[in-house]
Design a protein around this motif. Structure first.
Motif, PDB file in Angstrom:
ATOM      1  N   ARG A 234       0.831  -1.211   0.000  1.00  0.00           N
ATOM      2  CA  ARG A 234       0.000   0.000   0.000  1.00  0.00           C
ATOM      3  C   ARG A 234       0.865   1.260   0.000  1.00  0.00           C
ATOM      4  NH1 ARG A 234      -4.471  -1.127   4.597  1.00  0.00           N
ATOM      5  NH2 ARG A 234      -2.586  -1.690   5.718  1.00  0.00           N
ATOM      6  N   GLN A 235       1.955   1.239   0.761  1.00  0.00           N
ATOM      7  CA  GLN A 235       2.855   2.387   0.779  1.00  0.00           C
ATOM      8  C   GLN A 235       3.482   2.607  -0.600  1.00  0.00           C
ATOM      9  OE1 GLN A 235       5.971   2.019   3.669  1.00  0.00           O
ATOM     10  NE2 GLN A 235       6.802   4.058   3.292  1.00  0.00           N
ATOM     11  N   LEU A 236       3.848   1.528  -1.271  1.00  0.00           N
ATOM     12  CA  LEU A 236       4.420   1.629  -2.610  1.00  0.00           C
ATOM     13  C   LEU A 236       3.387   2.166  -3.610  1.00  0.00           C
ATOM     14  CD1 LEU A 236       6.997   1.038  -4.221  1.00  0.00           C
ATOM     15  CD2 LEU A 236       6.104  -1.264  -4.648  1.00  0.00           C
ATOM     16  N   LEU A 237       2.139   1.739  -3.478  1.00  0.00           N
ATOM     17  CA  LEU A 237       1.075   2.226  -4.369  1.00  0.00           C
ATOM     18  C   LEU A 237       0.822   3.721  -4.161  1.00  0.00           C
ATOM     19  CD1 LEU A 237      -1.487  -0.735  -4.148  1.00  0.00           C
ATOM     20  CD2 LEU A 237      -0.008  -0.151  -6.080  1.00  0.00           C
ATOM     21  N   ASP A 238       0.839   4.171  -2.931  1.00  0.00           N
ATOM     22  CA  ASP A 238       0.646   5.602  -2.660  1.00  0.00           C
ATOM     23  C   ASP A 238       1.764   6.437  -3.290  1.00  0.00           C
ATOM     24  OD1 ASP A 238      -1.644   5.068  -1.251  1.00  0.00           O
ATOM     25  OD2 ASP A 238      -0.650   5.024   0.707  1.00  0.00           O
TER      26      ASP A 238
END
Length: 652
Positions: A234-238
């Motif tokens: 999720r952090q990478l997607l953000d």
């Protein structure tokens, strides 16, 4: 408009043209002249303009009731013109000049025309403000008839006497009916130019197969962060949503289309420009302007400020200029609808970019976890194979194993160590790809520790509801592109009809800058209205219409294929999820059995019941099976990600 009105095509235009032709021929037979009916016909455009203007100001459509009012106006306004022309013809036969006969005709018939016309307009007021059942039809016919009658009457009583003088003199100068034939031909060409092709008709869309189970709606409503519950992912997607180049380009495309939409929304408004201009013009000595300016300067009736400069005449202007195209046939409105549909299509395009980016990053992320697991498996097997090599060396020294066995174990160990370097290189490549998608330079990717323990995204069951397929961003984008293409076709079709333009200017105008702002002497204004129809450029307009029609059909086929592709992708992804999970369970059981087999083969080799080849094969099989287990585990993730992409992504 109703379906019957759309299917009727251009019948109202044909009926209108037939009525004008019938009136012209009837009056030509009555007056025994092809010229005298023209003042009557040329007084009608003002009434038509008044009808459309009143409909526009009242916010009403050009429906079938308004078209009935237009046909009625032909008779009413034609009656007013006939009264003036008929009286002028009689007075001219009694010996009066053409000008005098026209003046007496206009003066004597002014009162009865105004009385009957205003009484008619007053009688239409209840229709103009009608309410309740049938109010729209009553208001349309009343507003169109009242506005057309009011403007047509005021315009007619002022212009018809002058038109009578003009065409009567043409008749006197030329006995042959050639001008009348030309005028009639021009009228017929004008009406023929109004002919337009039928609207775009697209085939029926294929029916999407329905399933009894409908369990995928909840997946489409899941937010992206709820669908992918790995915190590192999720952090990478953000980060990617903030920095990815494709996302930023999609945002700029939305800005571009939004600006185009703002332009299209204001296209129907008149343009108003403030300007200051200066120029000079020298007229030839033997021209009308040159002789006129020379005579003007010699006239005793002008003062020194009115003398025209020589030899070049300056011209200064400071004021406002305006132009307005009346959207009679909805061309500008269709262009606005096309721009709005394309704006929504770019929004769906941005959502499609988000979905594809999310799926691509998630797939690479789980591939990276797979490589981590494979590297750990290889390193674990290196330790086991090193232990096996030491064991077989000890047995060689004791005379229980040959040097060939030692060489085989050593070769297997070297092969396994080489695998580790290849996996490390693949892992570096995947990390760099993820960093590039996130819009940043290469760096370490934070991730979960084990692929086998990583949480699987939200699971789904079978079922492909049609409503969910139609919510996919690519299908929505194709549908909106089709809507825009249909609006383009309607706008191109409206180009066949006459265009009504109004232009005006007001300001200070003088040939001396010192006199430019002298009021009110230097105040000047202009007002011009024109109704134009394409004649010789019909082929160009028809070609543009054919282009718009072809693009509309292309958009339809793209929309239809997007639905077919969407159904196929969802169906394939659903099967992939189920089959991948079953294959992973079987492979997991196989790995467990092979691990027991390695332990068993070593025990048998130590007691002399198995040879070294059986131990080597057991170790090789368990290594291959554990690597294949990681691939099957990743295929489960890939199946869910493919289904996520096929369903159009999660909620924003």
């Amino acid at each position: 408009m109703t379906r019957e009105q759309v299917l009727s095509g251009n019948q109202a235009i044909y009926i209108f043209g037939i009525c004008l032709l019938f009136v012209y021929l009837l009056l030509a037979a009555q007056y025994e002249s092809f010229m005298l009916p023209l003042p009557v016909l040329l007084s009608l455009p003002a009434g038509i303009f008044g009808a459309f203007l009143s409909l526009k100001l009242a916010g009403l459509e050009n429906n079938i009731y308004a078209q009935v009012a237009l046909v009625m106006l032909i008779g009413l306004l034609g009656k007013n013109a006939i009264l003036i022309v008929e009286f002028a013809v009689q007075r001219q036969k009694q010996g009066l000049t053409v000008v005098r006969a026209a003046i007496e005709g206009g003066v004597s018939r002014l009162r009865p025309i105004l009385m009957t016309s205003f009484a008619f307009v007053a009688g239409l007021i209840p229709l103009c403000i009608a309410s309740g059942a049938g109010a729209m039809g009553n208001r349309s016919i009343g507003t169109a008839a009242a506005g057309g009658m009011l403007i047509g009457t005021i315009f007619g009583v002022l212009v018809i006497p002058g038109l009578y003088v003009l065409f009567s003199r043409i008749k006197v100068k030329k006995k042959k009916p050639r001008p009348a034939v030309v005028a009639a031909a021009v009228l017929l060409v004008f009406l023929g130019a109004c002919k337009a092709p039928r609207p775009l008709q697209t085939p029926e869309l294929p029916a999407v197969p329905q399933r009894e189970k409908d369990t995928l709606v909840a997946v489409n409503l899941l937010p992206v962060k709820a669908f992918f519950n790995d915190p590192y992912l999720r952090q990478l997607l953000d980060t990617a949503r903030r920095n990815n180049a494709d996302v930023l380009i999609a945002m700029q495309k939305m800005e571009t289309v939004q600006a185009q939409l703002a332009m299209a929304r204001k296209a129907w408004l008149p343009s108003l420009n403030a300007g200051i201009s200066a120029g000079a013009e020298k007229f030839g000595k033997y021209t009308i302007d040159g002789v006129g300016n020379f005579d003007t300067n010699l006239s005793p009736n002008i003062d020194k400020d009115q003398r025209i400069p020589t030899p070049a005449v300056p011209d200064y202007f400071a004021g406002l200029r305006s132009a307005w195209e009346i959207d009679l046939w909805g061309k500008l409105r269709q262009q606005k609808e096309a721009a709005y549909a394309r704006f929504l299509a770019t929004a769906e395009g941005r959502r499609l970019v988000y979905t594809q980016l999310t799926a691509q990053i998630a797939s690479l992320y789980y591939h990276l976890l797979e490589l981590d697991y494979e590297l750990s498996v290889v390193e674990k097997n290196v330790i086991l194979q090193e232990s096996a090599l030491e064991t077989v060396k000890i047995q060689q020294e004791a005379g229980r194993a040959t040097s060939l066995a030692v060489q085989q174990f050593h070769a297997q160990l070297l092969n396994t160590k080489a695998l580790a370097f290849g996996i490390r290189q693949q892992r570096t490549e995947i990390e760099n790809q993820l960093n590039a998608l996130a819009g940043r330079f290469p760096q370490h990717i934070e991730r979960s520790k084990s692929l086998l323990e990583a949480p699987i995204p939200a699971k789904v069951a079978e079922g492909i509801p049609a409503d969910l397929l139609l919510a996919r961003p690519d299908i929505r984008q194709a549908e909106l592109e089709l809507t825009a293409a249909k609006a383009d076709v309607k706008a191109a079709r409206a180009s066949f009809f006459p265009t009504l333009t109004l232009s005006a200017s007001v300001g200070y105008n003088a040939f001396d800058p010192g006199l430019l702002f002298k009021s009110p002497a230097s105040i000047a204004y202009t007002a011009l209205g024109g109704l134009t129809a394409p004649v010789f450029n019909q082929n160009q307009i028809r070609s543009k219409y054919r282009i718009a029609t072809a693009e509309g059909m292309s958009a339809f086929y793209a929309y239809r294929q997007a639905i077919v592709n969407g159904y196929q992708e969802v169906s394939t992804s659903l099967q992939k999820v189920g089959n991948s999970e079953q294959a992973y369970k079987l492979k997991e059981a196989e790995v467990l059995m092979l691990q027991h087999g390695v332990s068993t083969s070593r025990d048998l080799f130590a007691t002399g019941y198995a040879n070294y080849l059986e131990v080597i094969n057991a170790q090789k099989n368990v290594l291959d099976a554990e690597l294949a287990l990681a691939q099957h585990r990743r295929e489960v993730f890939d199946g869910v990600i493919a289904l996520y992409r096929a369903l159009g992504g999660g909620a924003e």
